[in-house]
Design a protein around this motif. Sequence first.
Motif, PDB file in Angstrom:
ATOM      1  N   TYR A 105      89.570 102.598 137.175  1.00  0.00           N
ATOM      2  CA  TYR A 105      89.374 103.843 137.894  1.00  0.00           C
ATOM      3  C   TYR A 105      90.112 103.827 139.222  1.00  0.00           C
ATOM      4  O   TYR A 105      90.396 102.793 139.799  1.00  0.00           O
ATOM      5  CB  TYR A 105      87.876 104.063 138.120  1.00  0.00           C
ATOM      6  CG  TYR A 105      87.428 103.816 139.540  1.00  0.00           C
ATOM      7  CD1 TYR A 105      87.238 102.520 139.999  1.00  0.00           C
ATOM      8  CD2 TYR A 105      87.232 104.865 140.422  1.00  0.00           C
ATOM      9  CE1 TYR A 105      86.859 102.285 141.308  1.00  0.00           C
ATOM     10  CE2 TYR A 105      86.847 104.638 141.722  1.00  0.00           C
ATOM     11  CZ  TYR A 105      86.653 103.353 142.161  1.00  0.00           C
ATOM     12  OH  TYR A 105      86.289 103.123 143.451  1.00  0.00           O
ATOM     13  N   SER A 106      90.395 105.039 139.686  1.00  0.00           N
ATOM     14  CA  SER A 106      90.990 105.212 141.002  1.00  0.00           C
ATOM     15  C   SER A 106      90.434 106.486 141.613  1.00  0.00           C
ATOM     16  O   SER A 106      90.023 107.396 140.887  1.00  0.00           O
ATOM     17  CB  SER A 106      92.511 105.304 140.903  1.00  0.00           C
ATOM     18  OG  SER A 106      93.077 105.659 142.150  1.00  0.00           O
ATOM     19  N   GLU A 107      90.428 106.543 142.927  1.00  0.00           N
ATOM     20  CA  GLU A 107      90.029 107.760 143.619  1.00  0.00           C
ATOM     21  C   GLU A 107      91.214 108.660 143.927  1.00  0.00           C
ATOM     22  O   GLU A 107      91.048 109.716 144.522  1.00  0.00           O
ATOM     23  CB  GLU A 107      89.267 107.410 144.906  1.00  0.00           C
ATOM     24  CG  GLU A 107      87.966 106.670 144.646  1.00  0.00           C
ATOM     25  CD  GLU A 107      87.154 106.437 145.901  1.00  0.00           C
ATOM     26  OE1 GLU A 107      86.157 105.679 145.839  1.00  0.00           O
ATOM     27  OE2 GLU A 107      87.481 107.017 146.954  1.00  0.00           O
ATOM     28  N   LEU A 108      92.404 108.226 143.539  1.00  0.00           N
ATOM     29  CA  LEU A 108      93.619 109.001 143.793  1.00  0.00           C
ATOM     30  C   LEU A 108      93.933 109.885 142.604  1.00  0.00           C
ATOM     31  O   LEU A 108      94.222 109.380 141.502  1.00  0.00           O
ATOM     32  CB  LEU A 108      94.788 108.075 144.085  1.00  0.00           C
ATOM     33  CG  LEU A 108      94.644 107.202 145.330  1.00  0.00           C
ATOM     34  CD1 LEU A 108      95.850 106.284 145.464  1.00  0.00           C
ATOM     35  CD2 LEU A 108      94.503 108.066 146.573  1.00  0.00           C
ATOM     36  N   ALA A 109      93.945 111.179 142.810  1.00  0.00           N
ATOM     37  CA  ALA A 109      94.226 112.108 141.718  1.00  0.00           C
ATOM     38  C   ALA A 109      95.618 111.891 141.135  1.00  0.00           C
ATOM     39  O   ALA A 109      95.827 112.069 139.934  1.00  0.00           O
ATOM     40  CB  ALA A 109      94.071 113.541 142.217  1.00  0.00           C
ATOM     41  N   SER A 110      96.558 111.485 141.972  1.00  0.00           N
ATOM     42  CA  SER A 110      97.937 111.333 141.515  1.00  0.00           C
ATOM     43  C   SER A 110      98.104 110.224 140.479  1.00  0.00           C
ATOM     44  O   SER A 110      99.127 110.162 139.794  1.00  0.00           O
ATOM     45  CB  SER A 110      98.851 111.053 142.704  1.00  0.00           C
ATOM     46  OG  SER A 110      98.456 109.851 143.359  1.00  0.00           O
TER      47      SER A 110
END
Length: 125
Positions: A105-110
């Motif tokens: 997971y990442s919190e960066l939409a990109s």
Amino acid sequence: QVQLVESGGGLVQAGGSLRLSCAASGRTFNNYAMAWFRQAPGKEREFVAAISWSASSTYYADSVKGRFTVSRDNAKNTVALYLQMNSLNPEDTAVYFCAARTESYSELASLYGYWGKGTQVTVSS
């Protein structure tokens, strides 16, 4: 054909609850981390919650921690992603998007390669 389709949005009064759903198909999404983002008018898209491919780990933005719960159901051909939203307030008003990525997971939409078209959530005061 890859598809992520959100549903469950609507108009709710402050303090109320909604449950969003996202149906993901067209790839083996049961191996993908999945997340919810939201975007309010005039604001950038922001991270809301995420869940690992196995559902063993979940992650939340501070603004929703304790009020929202993310979950998923990994079936053979279609993955269902959910967001249970409780104690909603007007600041939660936004279009909510589900997203998927092959890595953790990442919190960066990109960093997410797959997106749905979104579902509108409106919380009235």
